[in-house]
Scaffold this active site. Structure first.
Site, PDB file in Angstrom:
ATOM      1  N   CYS A 164      16.266  10.184  -0.738  1.00  0.00           N
ATOM      2  CA  CYS A 164      14.906  10.262  -1.236  1.00  0.00           C
ATOM      3  C   CYS A 164      14.282  11.645  -1.031  1.00  0.00           C
ATOM      4  O   CYS A 164      14.189  12.135   0.090  1.00  0.00           O
ATOM      5  CB  CYS A 164      13.990   9.231  -0.595  1.00  0.00           C
ATOM      6  SG  CYS A 164      14.429   7.547  -0.958  1.00  0.00           S
ATOM      7  N   ARG A 175      19.732  16.104  -1.393  1.00  0.00           N
ATOM      8  CA  ARG A 175      19.575  15.027  -0.422  1.00  0.00           C
ATOM      9  C   ARG A 175      20.319  13.758  -0.864  1.00  0.00           C
ATOM     10  O   ARG A 175      20.564  12.877  -0.058  1.00  0.00           O
ATOM     11  CB  ARG A 175      18.087  14.712  -0.227  1.00  0.00           C
ATOM     12  CG  ARG A 175      17.310  15.876   0.339  1.00  0.00           C
ATOM     13  CD  ARG A 175      15.830  15.610   0.330  1.00  0.00           C
ATOM     14  NE  ARG A 175      15.451  14.622   1.318  1.00  0.00           N
ATOM     15  CZ  ARG A 175      15.135  14.899   2.579  1.00  0.00           C
ATOM     16  NH1 ARG A 175      15.148  16.144   2.996  1.00  0.00           N
ATOM     17  NH2 ARG A 175      14.785  13.951   3.406  1.00  0.00           N
ATOM     18  N   TRP A 203      17.044   7.090  -3.377  1.00  0.00           N
ATOM     19  CA  TRP A 203      18.387   6.667  -2.977  1.00  0.00           C
ATOM     20  C   TRP A 203      18.240   5.179  -2.669  1.00  0.00           C
ATOM     21  O   TRP A 203      17.564   4.804  -1.702  1.00  0.00           O
ATOM     22  CB  TRP A 203      18.822   7.477  -1.754  1.00  0.00           C
ATOM     23  CG  TRP A 203      20.246   7.307  -1.370  1.00  0.00           C
ATOM     24  CD1 TRP A 203      21.313   7.979  -1.894  1.00  0.00           C
ATOM     25  CD2 TRP A 203      20.770   6.442  -0.362  1.00  0.00           C
ATOM     26  NE1 TRP A 203      22.467   7.574  -1.270  1.00  0.00           N
ATOM     27  CE2 TRP A 203      22.170   6.638  -0.326  1.00  0.00           C
ATOM     28  CE3 TRP A 203      20.206   5.521   0.530  1.00  0.00           C
ATOM     29  CZ2 TRP A 203      23.003   5.948   0.556  1.00  0.00           C
ATOM     30  CZ3 TRP A 203      21.031   4.834   1.399  1.00  0.00           C
ATOM     31  CH2 TRP A 203      22.419   5.055   1.405  1.00  0.00           C
ATOM     32  N   ASN A 254       9.659   7.139   1.058  1.00  0.00           N
ATOM     33  CA  ASN A 254      11.010   7.368   1.608  1.00  0.00           C
ATOM     34  C   ASN A 254      11.099   6.555   2.888  1.00  0.00           C
ATOM     35  O   ASN A 254      10.159   6.567   3.685  1.00  0.00           O
ATOM     36  CB  ASN A 254      11.186   8.867   1.911  1.00  0.00           C
ATOM     37  CG  ASN A 254      12.500   9.158   2.603  1.00  0.00           C
ATOM     38  OD1 ASN A 254      13.444   8.366   2.536  1.00  0.00           O
ATOM     39  ND2 ASN A 254      12.571  10.300   3.254  1.00  0.00           N
ATOM     40  N   GLY A 255      12.205   5.847   3.094  1.00  0.00           N
ATOM     41  CA  GLY A 255      12.363   5.066   4.321  1.00  0.00           C
ATOM     42  C   GLY A 255      12.530   3.596   4.007  1.00  0.00           C
ATOM     43  O   GLY A 255      12.854   3.221   2.873  1.00  0.00           O
ATOM     44  N   GLU A 266      37.403  16.872  12.147  1.00  0.00           N
ATOM     45  CA  GLU A 266      36.557  17.499  11.116  1.00  0.00           C
ATOM     46  C   GLU A 266      37.370  17.753   9.835  1.00  0.00           C
ATOM     47  O   GLU A 266      36.884  17.516   8.735  1.00  0.00           O
ATOM     48  CB  GLU A 266      35.962  18.807  11.675  1.00  0.00           C
ATOM     49  CG  GLU A 266      35.364  19.779  10.659  1.00  0.00           C
ATOM     50  CD  GLU A 266      34.143  19.265   9.925  1.00  0.00           C
ATOM     51  OE1 GLU A 266      33.665  18.147  10.217  1.00  0.00           O
ATOM     52  OE2 GLU A 266      33.679  19.970   9.003  1.00  0.00           O
ATOM     53  N   LYS A 323      36.246  16.045   6.315  1.00  0.00           N
ATOM     54  CA  LYS A 323      35.910  16.846   5.129  1.00  0.00           C
ATOM     55  C   LYS A 323      36.776  16.431   3.952  1.00  0.00           C
ATOM     56  O   LYS A 323      36.303  16.292   2.836  1.00  0.00           O
ATOM     57  CB  LYS A 323      36.103  18.319   5.472  1.00  0.00           C
ATOM     58  CG  LYS A 323      35.181  19.252   4.816  1.00  0.00           C
ATOM     59  CD  LYS A 323      33.842  19.491   5.485  1.00  0.00           C
ATOM     60  CE  LYS A 323      33.123  18.303   6.045  1.00  0.00           C
ATOM     61  NZ  LYS A 323      32.074  18.677   6.980  1.00  0.00           N
ATOM     62  N   GLU A 329      35.761  12.845   2.627  1.00  0.00           N
ATOM     63  CA  GLU A 329      34.454  12.689   1.975  1.00  0.00           C
ATOM     64  C   GLU A 329      34.347  13.413   0.644  1.00  0.00           C
ATOM     65  O   GLU A 329      33.601  12.973  -0.227  1.00  0.00           O
ATOM     66  CB  GLU A 329      33.296  13.070   2.913  1.00  0.00           C
ATOM     67  CG  GLU A 329      33.135  14.529   3.209  1.00  0.00           C
ATOM     68  CD  GLU A 329      31.955  14.816   4.110  1.00  0.00           C
ATOM     69  OE1 GLU A 329      30.925  14.142   4.009  1.00  0.00           O
ATOM     70  OE2 GLU A 329      32.059  15.741   4.929  1.00  0.00           O
ATOM     71  N   HIS A 373      51.472   6.892  20.843  1.00  0.00           N
ATOM     72  CA  HIS A 373      50.867   5.623  21.252  1.00  0.00           C
ATOM     73  C   HIS A 373      50.516   4.764  20.042  1.00  0.00           C
ATOM     74  O   HIS A 373      49.753   3.803  20.165  1.00  0.00           O
ATOM     75  CB  HIS A 373      49.640   5.886  22.129  1.00  0.00           C
ATOM     76  CG  HIS A 373      49.975   6.649  23.385  1.00  0.00           C
ATOM     77  ND1 HIS A 373      50.638   6.078  24.439  1.00  0.00           N
ATOM     78  CD2 HIS A 373      49.792   7.949  23.713  1.00  0.00           C
ATOM     79  CE1 HIS A 373      50.822   6.985  25.388  1.00  0.00           C
ATOM     80  NE2 HIS A 373      50.319   8.143  24.968  1.00  0.00           N
ATOM     81  N   LYS A 398      22.776  13.779   1.694  1.00  0.00           N
ATOM     82  CA  LYS A 398      22.764  14.877   2.653  1.00  0.00           C
ATOM     83  C   LYS A 398      21.982  14.514   3.904  1.00  0.00           C
ATOM     84  O   LYS A 398      22.377  14.835   5.007  1.00  0.00           O
ATOM     85  CB  LYS A 398      22.142  16.109   1.977  1.00  0.00           C
ATOM     86  CG  LYS A 398      22.061  17.339   2.874  1.00  0.00           C
ATOM     87  CD  LYS A 398      23.430  17.928   3.092  1.00  0.00           C
ATOM     88  CE  LYS A 398      23.423  19.164   3.955  1.00  0.00           C
ATOM     89  NZ  LYS A 398      24.754  19.403   4.535  1.00  0.00           N
TER      90      LYS A 398
END
Ligand code: F6R
Length: 616
Positions: free
Chosen positions: A2, A27, A76, A102-103, A485, A489, A492, A508, A611
């Protein structure tokens, strides 16, 4: 998640709202809408599911009267799918009032039942429309928009930023925030509201950050901020450090490509002004010496990539401060019963400064009496405002959903913090700090070396691997979070299955995944730093090679020991053991981006992701 923009002033607002929303596109969203009060004093509204371009095309095909007061929103979806009807703004009071949000309004069902019982009707499945209809009811009762707005926010539970306007009050936009972002932009004879400064940075760099549970009213002449009860509050102005150009692609094919190329600067700018002749001093932490002397433990909380930066930082914090350090995912930390108190320092890491999971964990830590310090990249964001101390990363705006330059800046800030606290507590000598500071200062040029010498080769290699279905990443010590990481990356932005493991954990269980041809990236530690660790990782490589894995080693220049066992070697310049992660991650970022590009995917806005994750 949003994006929110508000405008009052002399100019027609449609283009200001649309360009503000375009700057907030990063975003993540799935529908967009705007509302303006036109020259005749009527409220006009248009909203469409899909990208901003769908709304723009619709407005071009069927123009809507313009006006000088307006609000705009990118949604969103949470409550109700991404449809035209569920998009914001939502209207009420016979379509004379518009509201965006937003929220999540947690008690929307209860309020909706009350309004339905009173005969009000709804046109969407959203929680937001409940706030709009409630505002309409309150406004009808008083005729006072601000008083009605106060009554509404007093009823709402959950997290929200709300903006509203009513055609009876052209030149007025009201806003409120609780656990969700909202910033004011101060212009000359015009004022702005935005989810973050990107919404208005092309018009003004003067800003005010609104605190929790505050209400703002903007008119062309000024700004008034109160608490939820209407009592005036003081707000701190700040100068936005980014300029509008910093949030553009600057000739790169994607924001992510630009941001990876800015990794050297992100480190250099985060160091700037904080190292003088080998002495680390962080001006934002002046006056906090007693706080750092009084702690006996550090807990680092963050999510995703920021949490991996925290895992890297743990090694430096423990080594240089001799304090015990735990790193925990913010959403896990928040929902257990951790043993924390006044001598615990909780360090949160967040690029956006708005991640709800992290914000809630910071609040929780504060309520439990811990000291809180925020490492954040975004001025005026909520998490730093909720913390006792702030260390800003100066990575500049990060627009691509996947975090890259912020990651190296976060590690840099953690290292500076570790050196600062370690020196203060006498855990590290002045000469050691001097040497480590010199190592840190050398990092930007080493990253530049990778970008200039290896970028094209890594991209080519990534394109060659475009049909791969699964990639594994292994690392030990500081290489372990880099393996995590690298895997995050890749998954996603390319949607390829990827997992990161601690190399020692392989036997293991995960070694069962190795079959002939399985690509495995291995982060190889420097043999100079630790011959033992290096030998262990080389053994791990042999174990997977014996089972047919295709090994891609990320290794220090001159490390000849890996050559016989690696199918591909990605070289990084020589660096001290704790500085290797800042280099080893760069080929992994380039690789993920190259592979996504080869698959024709949108690297900046991967599917399902936003984002700024402002819901829990
Ligand atoms: C991954 C990524 C996310 C974020 C995470 C935290 O590339 O970008 O995992 O790191 O959502 O975001 P911030 O740092 O804004 O709190």
């Amino acid at each position: 998640m949003c994006g929110i923009v508000g405008y009052v002033g002399p100019r027609d607002s449609q283009s200001i709202l649309l360009s503000g929303l375009a700057r907030l596109e990063y975003r993540g969203y799935d529908s967009a809408g705007i509302a303006v009060i036109d020259g005749e004093g009527d409220l006009e509204m248009r909203k469409r599911a899909g990208k901003l371009s769908v709304l723009r095309d619709d407005l071009a095909a069927h123009p809507m009267p313009d006006g000088t007061t307006g609000i705009g929103h990118t949604r969103w979806a949470t409550h109700g799918g991404p449809t035209d009807g569920n998009a914001h703004p939502h209207l009420a009071d016979d379509d004379r009032l518009a509201l965006i949000h937003n929220g999540i309004i947690e008690n929307f069902a209860e309020i909706k039942a009350e309004l339905l019982a009173e005969g009000f009707t709804f046109r969407s499945e959203t929680d937001t429309e409940v706030a709009a209809v409630l505002l309409g009811r309150e406004y009808r009762a008083t005729g006072d928009l601000l008083a009605a707005f106060r009554a509404v926010v007093a009823r709402l539970e959950g997290a929200f930023t709300l903006l509203a306007m009513h055609q009876d009050h052209p030149g007025l936009v009201v806003g409120a925030r609780r656990n969700s972002p909202l910033v004011i932009g101060l212009g000359e004879g015009e004022n702005f509201l935005g989810s973050d400064v990107a919404a208005f940075v092309e018009h003004t760099r003067k800003a005010l950050a609104i605190g929790q549970d505050q209400i703002v009213a903007i008119t062309p002449a000024g700004v008034q901020v109160t608490d939820f009860d209407g009592a005036p509050v003081e707000v701190e102005p700040f100068e936005v450090m980014w300029d509008a150009a910093a949030a553009d692609k600057g000739g790169w094919p994607s924001f992510m490509a630009k941001e990876v190329s800015e990794e050297p600067e992100a480190v250099a700018n985060t160091l700037r002004g904080r190292i003088h002749d080998g002495v680390v001093s962080i001006p934002e932490l002046d006056g906090l010496d007693d706080l750092f002397r009084g702690i006996d433990r550090i807990i680092v909380i963050a999510c995703g990539t920021a949490a991996y930066a925290g895992m890297v930082g743990k090694y430096a914090l423990e080594q240089w401060t001799r304090l015990p350090v735990d790193v925990e995912l913010a959403h896990e930390f928040r929902y257990r019963d951790p043993v924390i108190g006044p001598s615990t320092l909780v360090v949160s890491i967040s690029q956006s400064g708005e991640t709800m999971d992290t914000l809630m964990a910071v609040k929780f830590a504060r309520e439990a009496g811990a000291k809180t310090l925020s490492i954040c990249n975004t001025q005026g964001a909520t998490i730093p405002r909720e913390s006792d101390a702030i260390v800003y990363t100066h990575a500049g705006p990060e627009v691509a959903v996947a975090s890259t330059k912020a990651f190296v800046a976060q590690i840099t800030a953690l290292y500076l913090l570790a050196l600062h606290v370690g020196r203060l507590r006498g855990a590290v000598s002045a000469s050691a700090v001097e040497e480590l500071a010199r190592e840190l200062e050398a990092v930007p040029s080493k990253i530049t070396w990778i970008l200039e010498n290896d970028r094209a080769r890594i991209e080519e290699f990534a394109a060659w691997m475009a049909d791969t279905r699964s990639v594994l990443f292994l690392g030990r010590h500081v290489g372990y979070p880099i393996a995590l990481e690298g895997a995050l990356k890749l998954k996603e932005i390319t949607y390829i299955h990827a997992e990161g493991f601690a190399a020692g954990e392989l036997k293991h269980g995960p070694i069962a995944l190795i079959e002939p041809g399985q690509p495995v990236f291995v982060i190889v530690p420097s043999p100079r730093a630790s011959a033992l660790l290096h030998a262990k990782v080389v053994s791990n490589i042999q174990e997977i090679r014996a089972r047919g894995a295709r090994v891609i080693a990320v290794a220090e220049e001159g490390d000849a020991a890996v050559l016989p066992f690696a199918d591909e070697v990605l070289r990084i310049p020589l660096a001290g053991p704790l500085f290797e992660p800042l280099l080893a991650v760069v080929p992994l970022h380039i690789f993920a981006m190259g592979l996504a590009g080869a698959k024709g995917l949108d690297v900046d806005q991967p599917r399902n992701l936003a984002k700024s994750v402002t819901v829990e």
